[in-house]
Write a protein that holds these residues in place. Structure first.
Motif, mmCIF file in Angstrom:
data_model
loop_
_atom_site.group_PDB
_atom_site.id
_atom_site.type_symbol
_atom_site.label_atom_id
_atom_site.label_comp_id
_atom_site.label_asym_id
_atom_site.label_seq_id
_atom_site.Cartn_x
_atom_site.Cartn_y
_atom_site.Cartn_z
ATOM 1 N N ARG A 151 0.828 -1.218 0.000
ATOM 2 C CA ARG A 151 0.000 0.000 0.000
ATOM 3 C C ARG A 151 0.857 1.262 0.000
ATOM 4 O O ARG A 151 0.561 2.221 -0.719
ATOM 5 N N THR A 152 1.916 1.263 0.777
ATOM 6 C CA THR A 152 2.763 2.445 0.849
ATOM 7 C C THR A 152 3.441 2.724 -0.486
ATOM 8 O O THR A 152 3.477 3.862 -0.942
ATOM 9 N N THR A 153 3.965 1.692 -1.127
ATOM 10 C CA THR A 153 4.662 1.908 -2.399
ATOM 11 C C THR A 153 3.699 2.270 -3.521
ATOM 12 O O THR A 153 4.009 3.131 -4.347
ATOM 13 N N VAL A 154 2.535 1.653 -3.552
ATOM 14 C CA VAL A 154 1.558 2.007 -4.597
ATOM 15 C C VAL A 154 1.059 3.433 -4.389
ATOM 16 O O VAL A 154 0.920 4.199 -5.348
ATOM 17 N N ARG A 155 0.828 3.814 -3.163
ATOM 18 C CA ARG A 155 0.392 5.189 -2.886
ATOM 19 C C ARG A 155 1.498 6.200 -3.187
ATOM 20 O O ARG A 155 1.222 7.317 -3.625
ATOM 21 N N ALA A 156 2.747 5.798 -2.990
ATOM 22 C CA ALA A 156 3.868 6.670 -3.365
ATOM 23 C C ALA A 156 3.892 6.857 -4.880
ATOM 24 O O ALA A 156 4.157 7.955 -5.367
ATOM 25 N N LEU A 157 3.618 5.793 -5.617
ATOM 26 C CA LEU A 157 3.521 5.909 -7.078
ATOM 27 C C LEU A 157 2.421 6.897 -7.455
ATOM 28 O O LEU A 157 2.636 7.787 -8.278
ATOM 29 N N ALA A 158 1.261 6.755 -6.840
ATOM 30 C CA ALA A 158 0.141 7.653 -7.156
ATOM 31 C C ALA A 158 0.467 9.099 -6.807
ATOM 32 O O ALA A 158 0.047 10.023 -7.510
ATOM 33 N N ALA A 159 1.236 9.322 -5.742
ATOM 34 C CA ALA A 159 1.627 10.678 -5.373
ATOM 35 C C ALA A 159 2.637 11.244 -6.365
ATOM 36 O O ALA A 159 2.607 12.433 -6.686
ATOM 37 N N GLU B 231 12.760 -5.414 -13.467
ATOM 38 C CA GLU B 231 12.424 -4.424 -14.487
ATOM 39 C C GLU B 231 10.996 -4.645 -14.994
ATOM 40 O O GLU B 231 10.571 -5.788 -15.185
ATOM 41 N N PHE B 232 10.289 -3.569 -15.248
ATOM 42 C CA PHE B 232 8.896 -3.625 -15.679
ATOM 43 C C PHE B 232 8.737 -4.436 -16.967
ATOM 44 O O PHE B 232 7.916 -5.352 -17.025
ATOM 45 N N ASP B 233 9.507 -4.109 -17.991
ATOM 46 C CA ASP B 233 9.358 -4.802 -19.277
ATOM 47 C C ASP B 233 9.618 -6.294 -19.152
ATOM 48 O O ASP B 233 8.920 -7.110 -19.742
ATOM 49 N N GLY B 234 10.618 -6.662 -18.383
ATOM 50 C CA GLY B 234 10.917 -8.072 -18.170
ATOM 51 C C GLY B 234 9.785 -8.789 -17.459
ATOM 52 O O GLY B 234 9.450 -9.929 -17.793
ATOM 53 N N ALA B 235 9.186 -8.124 -16.474
ATOM 54 C CA ALA B 235 8.069 -8.710 -15.744
ATOM 55 C C ALA B 235 6.858 -8.907 -16.646
ATOM 56 O O ALA B 235 6.159 -9.916 -16.549
ATOM 57 N N ALA C 117 2.038 0.918 -19.751
ATOM 58 C CA ALA C 117 3.496 0.820 -19.581
ATOM 59 C C ALA C 117 4.126 2.119 -19.091
ATOM 60 O O ALA C 117 5.273 2.114 -18.640
ATOM 61 N N GLU C 118 3.392 3.222 -19.131
ATOM 62 C CA GLU C 118 3.923 4.494 -18.638
ATOM 63 C C GLU C 118 4.260 4.436 -17.153
ATOM 64 O O GLU C 118 5.081 5.212 -16.667
ATOM 65 N N VAL C 119 3.671 3.507 -16.429
ATOM 66 C CA VAL C 119 3.965 3.345 -15.003
ATOM 67 C C VAL C 119 5.468 3.110 -14.802
ATOM 68 O O VAL C 119 6.040 3.556 -13.808
ATOM 69 N N ALA C 120 6.104 2.458 -15.745
ATOM 70 C CA ALA C 120 7.531 2.146 -15.633
ATOM 71 C C ALA C 120 8.392 3.399 -15.475
ATOM 72 O O ALA C 120 9.480 3.330 -14.902
ATOM 73 N N HIS C 121 7.916 4.543 -15.954
ATOM 74 C CA HIS C 121 8.681 5.790 -15.829
ATOM 75 C C HIS C 121 8.907 6.191 -14.374
ATOM 76 O O HIS C 121 9.839 6.929 -14.072
ATOM 77 N N TRP C 122 8.053 5.724 -13.469
ATOM 78 C CA TRP C 122 8.143 6.102 -12.060
ATOM 79 C C TRP C 122 8.720 4.984 -11.187
ATOM 80 O O TRP C 122 8.681 5.076 -9.966
ATOM 81 N N LEU C 123 9.230 3.961 -11.812
ATOM 82 C CA LEU C 123 9.833 2.854 -11.071
ATOM 83 C C LEU C 123 11.338 2.893 -11.201
ATOM 84 O O LEU C 123 11.839 3.272 -12.257
ATOM 85 N N PRO C 124 12.090 2.514 -10.218
ATOM 86 C CA PRO C 124 11.624 2.083 -8.903
ATOM 87 C C PRO C 124 11.182 3.272 -8.048
ATOM 88 O O PRO C 124 11.582 4.406 -8.277
ATOM 89 N N ILE C 125 10.397 2.959 -7.060
ATOM 90 C CA ILE C 125 9.899 3.972 -6.128
ATOM 91 C C ILE C 125 10.960 4.239 -5.058
ATOM 92 O O ILE C 125 11.139 5.355 -4.611
#
Length: 131
Positions: free
Chosen positions: A41-49, A99-103, A117-125
């Motif tokens: 929850r903390t990491t997903v919410r950090a992504l959303a922030a 890595e996102f693409d590998g996953a 796939a745009e989510v990958a731009h914010w990874l890693p958190i």
């Protein structure tokens, strides 16, 4: 652009520290459900922030689903852009151990829609500390 809510960096580090042994070694004991839920929850919410918006829905069942990434708002039915994965895979992505693409390539992450796939731009958190 700052998100409407922020995640306390101390809480984020503590949540990740609680599951770090299991992330580094899958044969280590799985964390307690409460620890796992807090880390997810903390990491997903950090992504959303970090990536505020409503064009991509990130789902990590059974713990959390959030909308993020600037763009058209989705309000009804199944969102057109969805990223979904299990808790361990999400935490590996969130900490840079996967890595996102590998996953996506191996089927550990489902990314549907042209913007998912745009989510990958914010990874890693965050990164795991070197214990």
């Amino acid at each position: 652009m700052a998100g409407n809510s922020t995640v306390d960096p101390v809480a984020l580090r503590a949540a990740i520290a609680a599951v770090s042994a299991w992330l580094r070694d899958e044969s280590a004991p799985q964390p307690a459900r409460t620890e796992l839920a807090a880390a997810v929850r903390t990491t997903v919410r950090a992504l959303a922030a970090s990536a505020p918006g409503h064009s991509v829905e990130v789902r990590v069942p059974p713990f959390v689903a959030v909308q993020c990434v600037e763009g058209p708002r989705h309000t009804r039915g199944t969102p057109p852009n969805v990223v979904e994965t299990d808790p361990r895979t999400w935490l590996l992505l969130a900490t840079g151990l996967l890595e996102f693409d590998g996953a996506v390539d191996v089927g550990a992450v489902t990314a549907s829609g042209s913007r998912a796939a745009e989510v990958a731009h914010w990874l890693p958190i965050t990164r795991l500390s070197s214990d």
